[in-house]
Write an enzyme that holds these catalytic residues in place. Structure first.
Site, PDB file in Angstrom:
ATOM      1  N   LYS A 121       0.334   7.427   4.725  1.00  0.00           N
ATOM      2  CA  LYS A 121       1.426   7.685   3.744  1.00  0.00           C
ATOM      3  C   LYS A 121       2.837   7.153   4.153  1.00  0.00           C
ATOM      4  O   LYS A 121       3.602   6.770   3.292  1.00  0.00           O
ATOM      5  CB  LYS A 121       1.636   9.214   3.592  1.00  0.00           C
ATOM      6  N   LYS A 203     -11.509   5.032   1.185  1.00  0.00           N
ATOM      7  CA  LYS A 203     -11.729   6.260   0.587  1.00  0.00           C
ATOM      8  C   LYS A 203     -11.220   6.100  -1.212  1.00  0.00           C
ATOM      9  O   LYS A 203     -10.180   5.447  -1.296  1.00  0.00           O
ATOM     10  CB  LYS A 203     -10.672   7.337   0.997  1.00  0.00           C
ATOM     11  N   LYS A 206      -6.359   8.206  -5.648  1.00  0.00           N
ATOM     12  CA  LYS A 206      -5.637   8.280  -6.912  1.00  0.00           C
ATOM     13  C   LYS A 206      -4.407   7.404  -7.070  1.00  0.00           C
ATOM     14  O   LYS A 206      -3.932   6.963  -7.729  1.00  0.00           O
ATOM     15  CB  LYS A 206      -5.233   9.891  -7.364  1.00  0.00           C
TER      16      LYS A 206
END
Ligand code: TYM
Length: 341
Positions: A121, A203, A206
């Site tokens: 992130k 992965k 979203k």
């Protein structure tokens, strides 16, 4: 259930949640929410909308509010029964922030620096590497430990966070005695990591910039079918389940998805489609996904309109969550030496 002293044993506790940051994917459904449904009869379950976690990345306030209610409606539409489970909004229970502070003082910088999600992130949001993003796993540990959860059903990507939660709890217990239940992460056999449809070694997420890479639970059925039909596979043209072979990642992923949606196993699905072309296979996967999501969407469309019903649920959920959590928080405050009454 009774123990040796004939005292009634408490039902085992489950805690889990999803961040209401934007769209909810098929990965969230298969890796997490779908499995919660199966646990609600056997366990004392608490599921939350983790809005405090969402703000580690900038959110539009009106959207976050909207997505939080949509997530509650989706939980219920997926089969989570508010009569059996406690459903609440994380920010409605201030015990989460309070315990997180205490646990911050029992967590090492080095441990947090090793977290894969933090590294990912902070690479993705290089302009906003805030302290919340760094201490996110501590808040997650507080979420779990407040409810003395025995099991935490999550997808594979969250297992590292469960590990650090266990470490923090064990460290605290070693100093102060048996304060926290040590939780176990619970992962499904198939579907604990649903992969991107476009880069199947990554992965399904979203936040992927390419919307073709993920299926949103809110996508039109025709869009879902199109995305699956254009999923990246390989040029081998053989339907085989080879989970350790990256070259087969696309087919493995579609086999896992099909298996979960039809209650089968990836190996069995591979057998069922042996000798068939990828086109036929993908069309069948698309059908299975659409037919699996169709009844959820019908329920969702009905529930989301009933704001008063949703409000009743999250309000009474917050009350029970607060009741459970304040017992743990009080114990912790006493142990660390705060004056409590
Ligand atoms: P979040 O919101 O990213 O994801 C919610 C759940 O969905 C699972 N998941 C997947 N499973 C399979 N394949 C995928 N591609 C996939 N993508 C997501 C996640 O593993 C997760 O179970 N930190 C958590 C939310 C959280 C939480 C908690 C969970 C906060 N506090 C306490 C459990 C207990 C998160 O970001 O999940």
């Amino acid at each position: 259930m009774e123990n040796q002293n004939n005292a009634p044993e408490r039902k085992k506790r489950v805690f889990s949640g999803v961040q209401p940051s934007g769209t909810i994917t098929l990965g969230n459904y298969i890796g997490a929410i779908k499995n919660w449904v199966a646990l609600q009869d056997q366990y004392d379950c608490t599921f939350a909308m983790m809005d405090m976690h969402s703000i580690t990345v900038r959110q539009t306030p009106a959207e976050l509010r909207k997505h939080t209610l949509e997530l509650l409606a989706l939980y219920i539409a997926c089969g989570i029964d508010p009569e059996k489970c406690t459903l609440f909004i994380q920010s409605h229970n201030s015990a989460h922030a309070e315990l997180a502070w205490v646990l911050n003082c029992f967590t090492y910088m080095g441990e947090l620096q090793r977290m894969t999600q933090f590294k990912d992130k902070s690479a993705k949001h290089a302009d906003n590497i805030n302290a919340g993003l760094f201490t996110y796993p501590v808040l997650m540990a507080a979420d779990i430990l407040l409810y003395q959860a025995d099991c935490v059903p999550v997808g594979k990507d969250q297992m590292q966070h469960i590990e650090i939660c266990r470490d923090i709890a064990q460290r605290f217990n070693a100093i102060y005695g048996n304060v926290f239940t040590i939780p176990e992460g619970l992962m499904v056999k198939s579907g604990a990591k649903i992969m991107s449809l476009q880069e199947p070694t990554k992965k399904m997420s979203k936040s992927d910039a390419n919307p073709k890479a993920f299926i949103s639970m809110m996508d039109d059925f025709s869009v879902i079918a199109k995305k699956i039909k254009s999923a990246v596979t390989d040029s081998e043209a053989v339907i085989e389940y080879r989970p350790d072979d990256d070259a087969k990642a696309g087919v493995n992923n579609l086999l896992s998805i099909m298996a979960v949606m039809t209650g089968s196993t990836p190996e069995q699905v591979a057998k069922d489609f042996e000798g068939q072309g990828y086109g036929t296979f993908k069309a069948a996967v698309a059908d299975a996904v659409v037919e699996g999501i169709r009844p959820i969407r019908a329920e969702y469309d009905r529930i989301i309109k009933d704001k008063a019903y949703l409000q009743d649920i999250y309000r009474s959920g917050a009350e029970s969550a607060h009741r459970m959590a304040s017992r743990t928080l009080k114990k912790v405050y006493k142990k660390v030496g705060f004056v409590i009454d």
